[in-house]
Design a protein around this motif. Structure first.
Motif: not given
Length: 294
Positions: A139-146
């Motif tokens: 889950t390291t990259h779940v906030n990429t769209f931010g």
């Protein structure tokens, strides 16, 4: 039959919902224009870069020594699943998750049964879906769209590339929604690693001899990582545009459905009101007749 107060409350609630869905549609449309411009500009470059890599890799001796081209028996698999961070976008996230599960069933069923499949989730909805199903989820990259840009996506690509080069993964696949238009998104599954060389077509193209400057080794060494990072970045941009298109379409349908529901509720309200008026008139007439006969 519902009371007038209950019907009025439902009408007010649906009106409020319709205003929200209409506003969300407008916001999604504005974001879609920017996201569509981004993927439209990147797609030709990414396709040409990928084509160039496949052609050069087929004939360059240096490419065969690249750690990203080493094919080995597939025991451990990494799936990069691109979804969204938020819902209210129709079947967008569900389709991506189903596409990943279908790929596992058709291509990596044995690895999935033995627990050798890891999910790199780009987007919270995908992470939540696979965690519920018991998969190991990064889950390291779940906030990429931010803060979506090449730099943030590059970090995820490098993590996958380093894992493949170190032998932690034997295959890396990307699952995402490819953007066609606001109403159509197509689930795609692309092999990221190992790199598959594309031999030149038979005929004149097959006779092309490449002259490398400064050198074959430097060019191929630079080209392979850049192409892989661009491949993932294109998938994320495709998914981003698809998300906004799906949300705009979903909110447009929700707004239309709210309008239809309002028509039905207003009809119910008018009927209920008319019935109440008729009942009151009958009571008044009945009371007057009772007084007249008293």
């Amino acid at each position: 039959m519902a009371s007038l107060k209950e019907v009025r409350n439902r009408i007010a609630s649906v009106n409020s919902t319709q205003q929200i869905t209409k506003a969300m549609k407008m916001v999604a449309a504005a974001k879609l224009r920017r996201a569509q411009d981004n993927i439209t500009q990147l797609r030709p470059y990414a396709q040409k870069l990928s084509q160039m890599l496949g052609t050069v890799s087929a004939g360059a001796e240096t490419a065969s020594d690249s750690p990203y081209k080493q094919a080995r028996p597939v025991e451990r698999v990494l799936l990069i699943v691109v979804t969204s961070d938020r819902g209210l976008c129709g079947a967008f996230n569900t389709n991506a998750v189903k596409g990943a599960l279908t790929l596992l069933d058709q291509k990596y069923a044995a690895q999935a049964r033995s627990g050798n499949v890891e999910i790199m989730a780009i987007g919270k909805k995908g992470a939540e879906a696979f965690q519920r199903r018991g998969f190991r989820v990064n889950t390291t990259h779940v906030n990429t769209f931010g803060s979506l840009n090449f730099g943030t996506v590059k970090i995820a690509a490098e993590e996958a590339m380093d894992g493949f080069a170190a032998g932690r993964y034997d295959a890396v696949e990307i699952i995402y929604n490819e953007f066609k238009n606001a109403a159509v998104q197509i689930v795609r599954a692309e092999q990221m690693l190992p790199i598959v060389a594309t031999p030149p077509a038979a005929g004149a193209a097959a006779a092309i001899n490449y002259t490398f400057e400064p050198s074959e080794e430097e060019i191929v060494t630079e080209l392979i990582p850049k192409t892989l990072k661009t491949q993932l970045y294109k998938a994320v941009l495709d998914s981003n545009a698809s998300e906004h298109g799906a949300r705009m379409t979903a909110m447009d349908k929700a707004t239309d459905n709210a309008g239809e529901l309002l028509k039905e509720l207003k009809l119910v309200y008018n009927r209920t009101r008319q019935a109440a008026i008729t009942t009151e008139i009958l009571e008044i007439v009945g009371g007057a007749e009772a007084l007249a006969n008293a």
